[in-house]
Design a protein around this motif. Structure first.
Motif, PDB file in Angstrom:
ATOM      1  N   HIS A  91      30.144  43.451  46.745  1.00 62.42           N
ATOM      2  CA  HIS A  91      31.359  42.936  46.096  1.00 62.42           C
ATOM      3  C   HIS A  91      32.564  43.823  46.406  1.00 62.42           C
ATOM      4  N   HIS A 110      33.988  43.207  49.785  1.00 62.66           N
ATOM      5  CA  HIS A 110      34.825  42.000  49.799  1.00 62.66           C
ATOM      6  C   HIS A 110      36.160  42.254  49.095  1.00 62.66           C
ATOM      7  N   ASP A 150      34.641  39.416  54.811  1.00 61.23           N
ATOM      8  CA  ASP A 150      35.052  38.128  54.230  1.00 61.23           C
ATOM      9  C   ASP A 150      33.780  37.312  54.019  1.00 61.23           C
ATOM     10  N   ALA A 166      27.780  34.772  51.861  1.00 62.35           N
ATOM     11  CA  ALA A 166      28.933  35.675  51.846  1.00 62.35           C
ATOM     12  C   ALA A 166      28.688  36.796  50.832  1.00 62.35           C
ATOM     13  N   ALA A 214      30.466  38.372  48.774  1.00 61.53           N
ATOM     14  CA  ALA A 214      31.082  38.211  47.444  1.00 61.53           C
ATOM     15  C   ALA A 214      30.220  37.366  46.523  1.00 61.53           C
ATOM     16  N   SER A 231      31.115  45.218  59.669  1.00 62.23           N
ATOM     17  CA  SER A 231      32.356  44.537  59.261  1.00 62.23           C
ATOM     18  C   SER A 231      33.105  43.999  60.476  1.00 62.23           C
TER      19      SER A 231
END
Ligand SMILES: [Zn+2]
Length: 264
Positions: free
Chosen positions: A19, A22, A28, A51, A53, A102
């Motif tokens: 988290h 993100h 993303d 994802a 998040a 990333s």
């Protein structure tokens, strides 16, 4: 701490870390975090193919064999295409316990230009004074490999893992992003965040240098005063002992946001 409590604390840190990555704009819908299993030898953990998040439950996590990046449970949900980045780094480096991959916008220019990404300030001493190496996947492609820039198999992952042989913390990946390694989830996340900040700072400094040179064409081009080798090493040590502070802040930030759920 009992074993169930221990692994639960890793799950919590892993979900918080995903988290945070993100929230800080380091990942993303793409990009990922993993950790070496603290109790099961030869195993690492990352999420199923979602994802970062949106990871929220222990059920979102999958255990993989370091040997081949295949799930321990063959009925597991499908995983990320780039699991071999993680498995090959854990296989080659027994001291590495966490990995972040990333596609940060701020960092990508340094993967496609001849300007090396170097430690510009004290929060990114781990980048070193010499410049971060760049993994050019083209040099390692074999017949049958896709040309989509992804690290999809063992030999491409192994070639990337070798870039960490000398204790290097961050490797850029041409036209793709970067990978950073640490001895803990917290350290890998911190390095990912400050690699991105350092790239933005270096770009701003290069831009100032270029614009000032164009305004005074006869002046010597202003050069960046990067951290020296000694400064970079000392600063890297500093971020290691102080990493608890940003971790607490970043954890509170994601807890306070309605987007992120950590049920571990
Ligand atoms: Zn990628």
């Amino acid at each position: 701490m009992s074993n169930p409590d221990l692994i639960r604390s890793y799950w919590r840190d892993f979900i918080d870390g995903s988290h945070i990555l993100h929230h800080q704009g380091v990942v993303d819908a793409y990009g990922h975090l993993s950790f070496r299993h603290p109790l099961k030898s030869g195993v690492f953990v990352m999420s199923r193919n979602i994802a970062p998040a949106t990871i929220s439950l222990p059920d979102d996590l999958v255990e993989y064999w370091i040997a081949n990046a295949e799930p321990l449970d063959p009925n597991s949900a499908s995983g990320y295409a780039e699991r071999h980045i993680h498995s090959e780094i854990y296989k080659r480096h027994a001291n590495i316990n966490a990995v972040v991959h990333s596609h940060s916008d701020a960092v990508i220019p340094y993967t496609i230009m001849s300007v090396a990404l170097r430690a510009c300030y004290h929060m990114a001493g781990f980048l070193g004074a010499e410049g971060v190496p760049v993994y050019n996947i083209t040099e390692y492609l074999e017949q049958g490999d896709l040309r989509d820039m992804l690290v999809r198999n063992e030999h491409l992952g192994n070639a990337l893992a070798r870039f960490f042989d000398d204790g290097n913390s961050v490797t850029l990946m041409r036209g793709h992003g970067f990978t950073t390694v640490g001895d803990s989830i917290q350290q890998a996340v911190l390095q990912a965040v400050y690699t991105q900040h350092n790239a933005a700072i270096q770009t701003a400094a290069l831009t100032i240098g270029a614009s000032s040179a164009s305004m005074t064409p006869r002046a010597a081009p202003s050069s960046i005063q990067y951290l020296t080798k000694e400064e970079a090493q000392a600063a890297a040590d500093m971020t290691k002992w102080s990493s608890g502070r940003p971790w607490k802040l970043w954890t509170r930030e994601v807890e306070a946001s309605g987007l992120y759920v950590n049920s571990a």
